[in-house]
Motif scaffolding. Structure first.
Motif, short mmCIF file in Angstrom:
data_model
loop_
_atom_site.label_atom_id
_atom_site.label_comp_id
_atom_site.label_asym_id
_atom_site.label_seq_id
_atom_site.Cartn_x
_atom_site.Cartn_y
_atom_site.Cartn_z
N ASN A 166 0.84 -1.19 0.00
CA ASN A 166 0.00 0.00 0.00
C ASN A 166 0.87 1.24 0.00
O ASN A 166 2.09 1.15 0.12
N ALA A 167 0.23 2.40 -0.15
CA ALA A 167 0.99 3.64 -0.17
C ALA A 167 0.98 4.32 1.19
O ALA A 167 1.66 5.31 1.40
N HIS A 168 0.18 3.82 2.09
CA HIS A 168 0.20 4.38 3.45
C HIS A 168 -0.15 3.25 4.40
O HIS A 168 -0.69 2.22 3.99
N GLU A 169 0.18 3.45 5.65
CA GLU A 169 -0.07 2.38 6.60
C GLU A 169 -0.87 2.91 7.76
O GLU A 169 -0.38 3.69 8.55
N ASP A 170 -2.11 2.51 7.81
CA ASP A 170 -2.89 2.79 9.01
C ASP A 170 -3.00 1.48 9.78
O ASP A 170 -2.97 0.41 9.20
N GLU A 171 -3.13 1.59 11.05
CA GLU A 171 -3.18 0.39 11.87
C GLU A 171 -4.25 -0.57 11.40
O GLU A 171 -5.42 -0.21 11.35
N PHE A 172 -3.84 -1.76 11.10
CA PHE A 172 -4.83 -2.75 10.66
C PHE A 172 -5.57 -3.34 11.85
O PHE A 172 -6.68 -3.84 11.73
N LEU A 173 -4.97 -3.27 13.04
CA LEU A 173 -5.54 -3.83 14.27
C LEU A 173 -5.52 -5.34 14.25
O LEU A 173 -6.39 -6.01 14.78
N GLY A 174 -4.55 -5.88 13.59
CA GLY A 174 -4.34 -7.32 13.63
C GLY A 174 -2.91 -7.53 13.22
O GLY A 174 -2.24 -6.61 12.76
N LYS A 175 -2.46 -8.78 13.34
CA LYS A 175 -1.05 -9.03 13.01
C LYS A 175 -0.88 -9.01 11.50
O LYS A 175 -1.60 -9.68 10.78
N VAL A 176 0.08 -8.22 11.04
CA VAL A 176 0.40 -8.19 9.61
C VAL A 176 1.69 -8.98 9.41
O VAL A 176 2.69 -8.72 10.06
N HIS A 177 1.64 -9.91 8.52
CA HIS A 177 2.80 -10.78 8.33
C HIS A 177 3.94 -10.03 7.66
O HIS A 177 5.09 -10.10 8.09
N ALA A 178 3.63 -9.34 6.58
CA ALA A 178 4.66 -8.57 5.89
C ALA A 178 3.98 -7.41 5.18
O ALA A 178 2.84 -7.53 4.77
N LYS A 179 4.69 -6.29 5.05
CA LYS A 179 4.10 -5.15 4.35
C LYS A 179 5.17 -4.38 3.61
O LYS A 179 6.33 -4.35 4.01
#
Lengths: 166, 795, 426
Positions: free
Chosen positions: B404-417
């Motif tokens: 993505n072009a920005h990162e807002d908290e997904f509120l869950g575990k993100v494996h890779a970004k």
């Protein structure tokens, strides 16, 4: 919170090292387990736990601020409001009461001029009523600033203790 | 899973081992009183209301927490059980304030309902009652915390469904209080669900407060007109006015939840901004007129233009029937200039597509995926309840990868970004594609290989994502893998590249491939042919200009169906210029808005509550609804307006009797099957066209959650939430330093038109050559396109 | 005295030495020999559990659950993480014995936990020490470091592949954390709110892993039992009530303190050891097992022996063995008022009957004590108490109800007097 405000909250390196030592006791994915120790350490350095300080500790441990606040308000040795430099907690539970704790409590109230849950105007003493601290045979007793226990209290020893605590 | 035999109240039942008495009772339709139990939340067992008698147990047991055992005999209504239940009720009532006459929950309150059965008619509690200070939870949720019975549903909801623990229970014993951490708002986009969860009147709807009693309301089913999930809703109406919106249970779509947007947007229905009379501009003055005159005027005027000089535009938030008739009308006139994809900028896929783009799987599968890649999506805010399902997947065994072009908290575990400037989305995806091909010993797809020679990089993150996608479950269904494109990926200037690359990744990974979907009727709008390159269900039809082409330069005439050009388009500056330069602009809209500036005719059409219609959600689910209130003033359902207009224009096939006729005309006798047959995410081969890297700064723009469509923009309570805060310019701290700006200072940004001064906020999750300024907002509308270069200087 | 001689001073023997808590004292007198033998000779966990069952060691924290049986619940062959946790929360009013173990004999506890780790397959243990004895928590942390440096904790003990690490965790002011599942929640960094059972800690405990929780004194007794065998421990006491126990005597006695005696010792003997009732007063009432145990009139208590069975027969519980002695100067209404306040203050607030009911009972008793009682109050109190007991997630509800019911049962006349005459009988 603006980042610049955080500096005034920042704990000393000594405290942060102690918190790290706490975190190391628990599995790597359970940093939250260290919150009780971390709050104790933070309170020890800053005197009491403001909301901002609780949030700061929560951020250190990657846990929700409200979860840390729950802990700070659940356990009664954490002070979420400011206290005097010297907090005296007297146990008045039944065994201690049978052995003269209430009289010691009254003596403290008279000497300090405050009641339970109050702080002297000069900010020197806070007096609190506590529950059983597991030292009933040594009653009457009190805690000074949570960590130092004084036992077999008499009005005289109480007076001597108060005089020593500037 | 063994099957056990138990008895509840003498009724023999067969239950799976591992289930609780409450589960068994629910299956058998045996009611057990409860407060803290909720089928979607973890077991708390703390209200104690569900205590039941179990043979051979020494004390009453909580039904919600007691696992069934073989041969168990349970009595839910024996004297023993009822005594226990009554004792709990007595305890609940001793501190509960007698607020019923002034409490909104009255009439729909679980405590009231159970107190009728289990409460005493008088109280023997003669002591002092505790009082609890109110908490400010923002503009959506009203609190009366003295009423709280500490069931902890609201706390568990935050932790388990919304993904963020915003409410907690601080204190101990009688002094326990539900509260947020600071007196800031509860900010989750799903926060309003606690209103439904709270069994008493402690948490109630603030916009709805004191406005009606539950027994005064008629309940009518409908479908949410906002995001692509198509949440089922229940609209509550009093005296022909929409008073509030609640979720309708649909386990396969929205379960029992609603996003705050769906729940509170109704406030936008009854604003003074509503257009209630047809209006025509004469000599610079707006004159109210009647329908007959207005439509005749429009028809006469439209006939004076050559078909290719007229353009029809709408949005994917409108019901299928209107969009179908809009394209039928235009094609009847001989023009293929009809489109609804106002935010898109790359239409090259129109030639490559083989069907309508959709999710690629049933919505329910999103809760059980184990490998996911989501590209170009503002996941939480664009799709609140789909994000919740993805969180469920992640919590159980899923790995989520984000580009993505920005990162807002997904509120869950993100494996890779990977967070990259928008211009690099395709190249980053290409990197993952190449890594995956290498991992699988497959030939690298040509399009991905081309990117490698143009700056695409196969780095550790790409390999990590590839490894993730290569693992997990088998196949493309339940428990499998998925690649999803978000709204930004679809609006992107190189969306065809992104789509093609994502498809290659999905093929290599053996994953399902789909788009999350922009709006409630994105699928429907395509399916009924409201596009320039095909007719309904991809039937061939007169072809014409797409939305970007129609708005790049002025056409002579525009027919705008519920379009707010300055907010709904990819490049509002150009769009407004083009529309303003036309000779004749007809706006059909529920609202006046800024169209007063550029329209020649204003025709009041119904919002979704005042018309029947159909939305097709992102899984291809055809959901029709009826009007829940009568149209306001002279408002008419748009499909009727278009039918009359078609007749006035002398076009054939505009004699439908009702909206069902229209739908049949559009999608045939078996709409569901026909739509399913039409949906297909596969596209033909696309040549690589790596975008040149510009030297300057790029804009990163998202449509704010409460600016997506005309109705939600006008909901005052939603506009007071944190998510609706004034737009700011977010930048990486290094960029702030480079530009000589200060954090929380001000910056002047500019794209293709006039400059805009905004507050500077730091966001170190952004790439350091990007400035994030939301689009689709009145304050940023005059900047320029959603993507592209942007400049900034200190003020 | 030493660990090597099977004396009655199972846990308190180090107090005869200077530097009782030091590793040197402990090792010089038989310390860590049991652990060494168990590990190096690979003694089977089943055998040790069998000895525990034979010893009739029952939980010393208050619940009195048979320890051997509790250990047998652990899925010892389960290959994942497991934990042994020591409950040193010691918040039961009147109890102060574990404090003495922690400050005078920490290594015996450490050794006991290491043996438990070996038997139960736990590689990590935690000792939860209540925060009010913070200095003693620090003493215990020093003992842990001593043990680690000497190779009694950590990796590859005694050159075997057995690893066991032990940490101390402190509470910070919550009686409820003495409840085993609340204690686990507290270690996990949350409020000490008890969990509903089932599931039991042996299947779902700390961090969701199989866990055994035992009291300080229980675990500290283990090295003695391993050293001398279950039979010897049993014989310190009486059938079904094996071993010695530390009794914390407080209240109206001349010499309050901890006294380690064999189970089955007559109460009269313990009273004498504690110097008898102070000032030559008469024995009015005794709470034999910590404030949550029902109160007994003095004469009934004098007929009891100090063991689970005898006291249960008299209508109370051995509990934690905290003996609170009251003479005739005590107003039973005021005494109950203070206890009722304690439970009201310490209720975690999770479940309805306890959260609401403890406050109700306290307020009624408070009124009675302050001359505002009403005739229906006594029946009301019993009714409310009976509606709390058995309806709560954890035993604090029962612990709050039992004093109310027992005080009213044995001293109801004092309460009636308060209501009628608006003042104390005493």
């Amino acid at each position: 919170m603006a980042k610049s405000d955080k500096d005034s909250l920042r704990l000393s390196q000594e405290s942060l090292n102690q918190i790290d030592a706490e975190v190391a006791k628990y599995p790597a994915d359970q940093k939250q387990s260290a919150v009780m120790g971390a709050l104790r350490i933070a309170q020890g350095e800053k005197g009491w736990l403001s909301r901002e300080l609780v949030e700061y500790v929560a951020n250190l441990l990657d846990m929700p601020a409200i979860a840390a606040y729950e802990v700070a308000t659940f356990y009664n040795m954490y002070d979420t409001q400011s206290v005097g430099r010297h907090k005296i907690t007297v146990c008045t539970n039944l065994p201690c009461a049978l052995m003269g704790a209430n009289e010691i409590g009254e003596h403290l109230k008279k000497r300090l001029g405050i009641g339970y849950g109050e702080t002297t105007e000069d900010g020197r003493f806070t007096l609190k009523e506590g529950e059983c601290m597991g030292a009933c045979g040594d009653a009457p007793m009190c805690l000074h600033n949570n960590h130092v226990m004084h036992t077999h209290l008499t009005p005289e020893t109480v007076d001597a203790l108060l005089d020593k605590l500037k | 899973m063994a099957t056990l035999n138990i008895e509840i109240d003498g009724k023999p039942l067969q239950v799976e081992s591992g289930e609780t008495i409450m589960d068994a009772a629910n299956q058998a339709g045996i009611p057990i009183p409860h407060f803290c139990y909720h089928k979607k939340l973890s077991i708390a067992a703390n209200c104690r209301m569900c205590l039941v008698q179990v043979e051979k147990a020494p004390k009453p047991l909580p039904a919600c927490a007691t696992p069934v055992t073989d041969g168990m005999k349970v009595f839910t209504r024996s004297d023993y059980a009822v005594q226990a239940q009554k004792s709990v009720m007595e305890f609940l009532l001793i501190n509960h304030p007698l607020d019923c006459p002034i409490c909104d929950q009255g009439g729909e309150c679980q405590l009231q309902d159970l107190a009728v059965g289990y409460g005493g008619s008088s109280s023997r509690y003669q002591e002092i009652k505790r009082v609890v200070r109110e908490k400010n939870l923002g503009p959506l949720i009203a609190t009366d915390m003295t009423r709280c019975i500490h069931c902890s549903r609201c706390v568990r909801f935050g932790q388990e469904i919304a993904g963020v623990m915003e409410l907690g229970m601080a204190g101990r014993g009688e002094h326990t209080e539900v509260m947020p951490f600071l007196e800031t708002q509860v900010a989750s986009e799903l926060s309003g669900n606690v209103i439904d969860l709270c069994p008493v009147g402690a948490l109630t709807s603030k916009p709805f407060r004191y406005s009606a009693r539950t027994w005064e309301l008629s309940r009518r089913p409908s479908i949410s007109p906002h995001d692509s999930l198509g949440s089922n809703i229940e609209v509550h109406v009093k005296d022909n006015k929409v008073m509030r919106v609640l979720p309708a249970d649909n386990e396969d779509v929205n379960e029992c939840w609603l996003s705050d947007r769906d729940r509170f947007s109704y406030e936008g229905l009854n604003t003074p901004e509503r257009l209630t009379w047809p209006m025509v501009k004469q000599d610079g003055q707006w004159i109210e007129t009647d329908w007959q005159s207005a439509l005749q005027f429009v028809a006469d005027k439209l006939k004076t233009f050559a078909p290719e000089d007229v353009g029809a535009l709408s949005t994917p938030y409108r019901p299928a029937e209107e969009l179908f008739l809009l394209q039928k009308l235009m094609r009847g006139l001989g023009s293929g200039n009809v489109d609804h994809r106002l935010r898109h900028s790359d239409f090259s896929l129109d030639e490559q597509a083989t069907g309508g783009f959709w999710l690629g799987m049933p919505v329910t599968y999103m809760s059980r995926l184990n490998r996911m890649l989501v590209v170009g999506s503002n996941l939480r805010k664009d799709h609140p309840l789909m994000a919740h399902r993805i969180r469920e997947s992640v919590r159980w065994y899923g790995e989520l990868n984000l580009i993505n072009a920005h990162e807002d908290e997904f509120l869950g575990k993100v494996h890779a970004k990977r967070i990259v400037p928008p211009s690099q989305l395709a190249a980053t995806l290409a990197g993952v594609c190449v890594a995956l091909a290498e991992l699988k010993n497959q030939p690298v797809p040509a399009i991905a290989a081309a990117y490698l020679e143009h700056g695409g990089v196969v780095d550790d993150t790409a390999r990590r994502m590839a490894a993730s996608l290569a693992g997990g479950g088998q196949g493309a269904t339940d428990g499998g893998r998925a690649v999803f494109l978000g709204n930004m990926a679809q609006h992107h200037p190189t969306s065809a590249q992104i789509h093609a690359l994502a498809q290659e990744v999905a093929h290599l990974a053996g994953a399902s491939f789909g788009v999350l979907g922009e709006a409630a009727n994105s699928v429907g709008a395509m399916a009924v042919g409201a596009v320039p390159h095909h007719g309904p269900l991809r039937s061939s039809a007169i072809r014409g200009k797409n939305a970007a082409e129609m708005l790049a330069h002025s056409l002579k005439a525009y027919l705008l169906l519920a379009v707010e050009a300055e907010l709904d388009t990819h490049d509002p500056v150009t769009a407004l210029q083009s529309i303003a330069g036309a000779d004749f602009v007809v706006v059909m809209s529920p609202y006046k808005g800024k169209s007063l500036d550029y329209a020649d005719v204003l025709l009041p059409i119904a919002p979704w509550t005042e018309t029947s219609g159909t939305f097709i959600n992102t899984e291809g689910r055809v959901q029709s609804f009826s009007a829940v209130v009568k149209p306001l003033g002279e408002t008419r359902p748009a499909w009727k307006v278009l039918r009359v207009l078609g007749n006035l224009l002398g076009l054939a096939g505009f004699d439908h009797n009702d909206s069902k006729d229209v739908l049949r005309d559009a999608l045939g006798d078996t709409p569901t099957g026909n739509v399913q047959a039409y949906l297909c995410n596969e596209i033909g081969p696309v040549a690589a066209a790596p975008a040149a890297l510009g030297p300057g700064l790029e804009r990163v723009a998202e449509v704010p959650i409460y600016q997506t469509d005309a109705v939600v923009r006008r909901s005052p309570s939603l506009q007071r939430t944190l998510d609706a805060s004034l737009p700011v310019a977010r930048m990486h701290s290094q960029l702030i330093a480079r530009l000589g700006l200060t954090e929380n200072g001000r910056v002047s940004v500019r794209q293709t038109a006039s400059a805009l001064t905004l507050k500077v906020e730091r966001d170190d999750h952004l790439p350091d050559n990007c400035i994030r300024v939301p689009c689709g907002h009145p304050l940023t509308a005059h900047l320029g396109p959603m993507f592209g270069p942007i400049t900034a200087e200190p003020v | 005295m030493s660990l090597l001689t099977p004396s009655i001073k199972v846990c308190s023997w180090t107090q005869d030495f200077d530097a009782p808590a030091s590793l040197a004292t402990y090792v010089a007198n038989g310390g860590y020999q049991a652990l060494r033998r168990v590990i190096t000779e690979k003694i089977s966990g089943d055998d040790i559990i069998a000895q525990l069952k034979l010893s009739a060691l029952r939980g010393r924290g208050g619940a009195g659950f048979p320890t051997g049986l509790k250990w047998s619940f652990m899925p010892r062959a389960f290959p994942g993480d497991k934990y042994i946790v020591c409950n040193s929360d010691e918040g039961e009013p009147g109890t102060f014995k574990d404090r003495d173990i922690l400050r005078y004999n920490p290594h015996q506890l450490i050794e006991g936990m290491a043996i438990a780790g070996y038997v139960l397959g736990a590689r990590v243990g935690y000792n939860y020490i209540h925060g009010e004895i913070f200095e003693i928590y620090q003493i215990f942390e020093r003992a842990l470091n001593e043990a680690r440096e000497a190779g009694y904790l950590g990796e590859n003990l005694f050159g075997t592949d057995f690893c066991f690490q032990l940490h101390a965790h402190h509470g910070y002011g919550a009686y409820i954390c003495g409840e085993e599942t609340a204690l686990l929640e507290s270690i996990e960094g949350k409020k000490g709110q008890p969990r509903f059972k089932p599931p039991f800690p042996a299947s779902f405990g700390l961090y969701g892993k199989p866990t055994t929780i035992n009291n300080t004194e229980t675990l500290a007794s283990v090295p003695w039992i391993v050293q001398h065998g279950g039979q010897a421990f049993l014989e310190l006491g009486k059938p079904n009530n094996g071993g010695a126990k530390m009794f914390s005597v407080s209240g109206h006695v001349n010499k309050p303190g901890n006294y380690e005696v064999g189970l089955g010792t007559p109460f009269a003997e313990l009273l004498e050891m504690a110097g008898g009732v102070r000032n030559g007063h008469k024995l009015k009432a005794v709470i034999p097992g910590g404030s949550s145990a029902p109160v007994l009139p003095g004469n009934i208590m004098m007929d009891c022996t100090l063991d689970f069975d005898s006291i249960a027969k008299a209508g109370s519980m051995l509990g934690s063995g905290a003996v609170i002695v009251m003479d005739e100067t005590v107003c039973m209404v005021r005494a109950l008022e203070r206890l009722a306040y304690f439970y009201f203050e310490e209720s975690c607030g999770q479940c309805t009957p306890c959260r609401e009911g403890t406050g109700w009972m306290y307020r009624v008793i408070h009124r009675i004590e302050h001359g505002q009682g009403r005739p229906e109050d006594l029946e009301l109190l019993n009714s409310v108490a009976s509606k709390i007991g058995g309806h709560t997630i954890c035993a604090l509800g029962d612990a709050a109800a039992m004093p109310v019911q027992s005080f009213l049962k044995h001293f109801g006349d004092e309460f009636a007097y308060h209501v009628e005459h608006k003042r104390c009988m005493v």
